[in-house]
Design an enzyme around this catalytic site. Structure first.
Site, PDB file in Angstrom:
ATOM      1  N   GLU A 177     -23.891  -5.239  -3.630  1.00  0.00           N
ATOM      2  CA  GLU A 177     -24.789  -5.128  -2.479  1.00  0.00           C
ATOM      3  C   GLU A 177     -24.736  -3.772  -1.782  1.00  0.00           C
ATOM      4  O   GLU A 177     -24.286  -3.683  -0.633  1.00  0.00           O
ATOM      5  CB  GLU A 177     -24.509  -6.254  -1.475  1.00  0.00           C
ATOM      6  CG  GLU A 177     -24.618  -7.639  -2.089  1.00  0.00           C
ATOM      7  CD  GLU A 177     -24.500  -8.759  -1.058  1.00  0.00           C
ATOM      8  OE1 GLU A 177     -24.324  -8.465   0.129  1.00  0.00           O
ATOM      9  OE2 GLU A 177     -24.595  -9.929  -1.464  1.00  0.00           O
ATOM     10  N   GLU A 375     -23.943 -14.495  -6.489  1.00  0.00           N
ATOM     11  CA  GLU A 375     -23.555 -15.147  -5.229  1.00  0.00           C
ATOM     12  C   GLU A 375     -24.679 -16.062  -4.777  1.00  0.00           C
ATOM     13  O   GLU A 375     -25.834 -15.656  -4.754  1.00  0.00           O
ATOM     14  CB  GLU A 375     -23.310 -14.126  -4.107  1.00  0.00           C
ATOM     15  CG  GLU A 375     -22.045 -13.332  -4.250  1.00  0.00           C
ATOM     16  CD  GLU A 375     -21.794 -12.401  -3.057  1.00  0.00           C
ATOM     17  OE1 GLU A 375     -22.312 -12.688  -1.960  1.00  0.00           O
ATOM     18  OE2 GLU A 375     -21.111 -11.394  -3.256  1.00  0.00           O
TER      19      GLU A 375
HETATM   20  C1  FCB Z   1     -22.821 -11.535   0.898  1.00  0.00           C
HETATM   21  C2  FCB Z   1     -21.514 -10.827   0.609  1.00  0.00           C
HETATM   22  C3  FCB Z   1     -20.319 -11.731   0.550  1.00  0.00           C
HETATM   23  C4  FCB Z   1     -20.381 -12.821   1.598  1.00  0.00           C
HETATM   24  C5  FCB Z   1     -21.724 -13.508   1.592  1.00  0.00           C
HETATM   25  C6  FCB Z   1     -21.844 -14.639   2.576  1.00  0.00           C
HETATM   26  O1  FCB Z   1     -23.735 -10.641   1.426  1.00  0.00           O
HETATM   27  O2  FCB Z   1     -21.589 -10.119  -0.603  1.00  0.00           O
HETATM   28  O3  FCB Z   1     -19.173 -10.944   0.665  1.00  0.00           O
HETATM   29  O4  FCB Z   1     -20.070 -12.309   2.832  1.00  0.00           O
HETATM   30  O5  FCB Z   1     -22.738 -12.570   1.821  1.00  0.00           O
END
Ligand code: FCB
Length: 472
Positions: A177, A375
């Site tokens: 990210e 994620e």
């Molecule tokens: C993302 C992050 C991760 C976590 C989630 C909820 O943006 O990569 O570390 O904080 O959000």
């Protein structure tokens, strides 16, 4: 024994099967789980410094202890094995491996070698992320991501970690990210290092992408057969609040700076023209781009990590130049609207259909690049019941709905190869401290006791069956 949430399977109208060899797993990140911040020769990172500043983190929390994963990783790997997790996505702390960002610490490398060996001993595939936001403070003191040299230091760090672990790690992600690292770290200031300078945020974004490209060059040069290299981007699809060109324009602006700005250069399409026009008045980008950078950034990746939590609702403002309520570089003439419908404890809306659309759009826009959801997950207010269980039906529902959404995207032709839930453990959730629990495994931060939530048991069943219930 499939004892997770039997009723979910029992009442299911059927199951949706995932492709063979679909990669199931769970994700964490070094600063969020490790603790041990002064141990093993680790140097300070920007998150150690930022969490020490007053008022930055809810309840004054820090990652000093976090989940103590630095010491407890053997126990955590046992939990993963009990859940039948085929993969564990974790990040390496640059300041453990290079305490000043440049000088190698063998102790630091040894720690990750032990973790990886523990995983492999349990047949769990390590998915290693090189950078999940914890820049060595010594590099921030030299300008951090505002400085072009940081990209070179990152490439050297990537080569070092690969030299040490390339014989036992096949799945590599350069950066997690860059949006957050650049725009929250240097623009809105809610993340480390906490600067509030939109031009610096754009410079940092370019240098993060450049760092990815330079690292790709090093990793490819050292690559062994079977290894795959990737980048993880966070996407938030823009949902227009109405019809007509003004609404479409509001969505275009948000989608541009949030999603396409990071994706297109990696795909070899360069920075999107419309976004370049949107951010031109901010400065900080054009001056950072040097000849050859875009070629470096577009080094082919083997899969794209897709981090998805929620869409963003947007609406136009009457004045196209009026400042936006959303502090992303260059955004004007539009506002972000409050989320709607069912919300998570983070206040994010639950719109699984947006994930399907995103994956299908990515499949089209990238020309069929393999995708891994690196994620996805949700925070809810969990509590430990008198029976010592954590019943988290909302998280089970969130996961089931989003897995169905992934399945629908695969059905629609997207080459989605895996799903890594965020997160294995409740952990240090950045500016929210420990107040937002994303884990499928509950962590008691007083005692460090781990307990499986119902969602962990549900996920174990999903993995065992390679399927998700079709609906209840
Ligand atoms: C993302 C992050 C991760 C976590 C989630 C909820 O943006 O990569 O570390 O904080 O959000």
């Amino acid at each position: 024994m499939l004892d997770g949430k039997p009723e979910i399977w029992g009442q299911a109208t059927g199951v949706l099967n995932f492709p063979q060899r679909f990669l199931w797993g769970a994700s964490t990140a070094s600063y969020q789980v490790e603790g041990g911040v002064t141990e093993g020769g680790r140097g300070p990172s920007i998150w150690d410094v930022f969490t020490g500043l007053p008022g930055k983190i809810q309840d004054g929390a820090t990652g000093e202890v976090a989940c103590d994963h630095f010491h407890r990783y053997p126990e955590d790997v046992t939990i993963m094995a009990d859940l039948g997790l085929p993969a564990y996505r974790f990040s390496v702390s640059w300041s453990r491996v290079m305490p000043d960002g440049k000088t190698v610490s063998q102790q630091g490398l040894d720690h990750y070698r032990r973790l990886v060996d523990e995983l492999r001993g349990r047949d769990i595939e390590p998915v290693l992320t090189l950078y999940h936001w914890d820049l060595p403070q010594a590099l921030e003191d030299e300008g951090g991501w505002r400085s072009r040299e940081t990209a070179d230091h990152f490439a050297a760090y990537a080569a070092t970690v690969h030299q040490a672990l390339g014989d036992r790690v096949n799945q590599w992600t350069t950066i997690n990210e860059p949006f957050c690292a650049a725009f929250l770290g240097y623009g809105s200031g809610i993340h480390a290092p906490g600067h509030t300078d939109p031009a610096a945020a754009l410079t940092a974004a370019h240098h993060l992408l450049l760092a990815h490209g330079k690292a790709m060059r090093e990793l490819r040069a050292q690559s062994a057969p079977g290894q795959e290299f990737s980048l993880a981007l966070n996407f938030s699809p823009a949902l227009a609040d109405g019809h007509g060109p003004e609404h479409a324009e509001a969505a275009r602006k948000f989608d541009g700076i949030h999603n396409r700005f990071f994706l297109d250069p990696v795909l070899g399409k360069g920075y999107p023209d419309d976004v370049l026009a949107d951010v031109a008045h901010v400065g900080g980008l054009e001056s950072a781009i040097q000849d050859g950078d875009l070629a470096t950034i577009s080094a082919p990746i083997d899969w794209l990590g897709v981090n998805y939590y929620a869409p963003t609702r947007v609406a136009p403002l009457d004045d196209p130049h009026a400042p936006s309520n959303c502090p992303l570089p260059g955004l004007r003439g539009m506002d972000v609207l409050p989320p709607r419908g069912r919300l998570t404890a983070f206040g994010w809306e639950q719109t699984p259909g947006s994930l399907t659309e995103l994956l299908r759009w990515l499949n089209w826009h990238t020309g069929g690049l393999p995708l891994i959801v690196a994620e996805n997950g949700a925070a809810f207010e969990d509590s430990v019941d008198p029976d010592d269980r954590i019943h988290d039906p909302d998280r089970v529902t969130y996961l089931a709905e989003h897995l169905r959404a992934v399945h629908a995207a695969i059905d629609g032709g997207a080459d989605v190869r895996g799903y890594l839930v965020w997160s294995l453990l409740d952990n240090f959730e950045w500016s929210m401290g420990y107040s937002k629990r994303f884990g499928i495994v509950h962590v008691d931060f007083e005692t460090q006791r781990r307990r499986l939530k119902d969602s962990a048991l549900f996920y174990r069943d999903v993995i065992a069956r390679n399927a998700v219930p079709a609906g209840v």
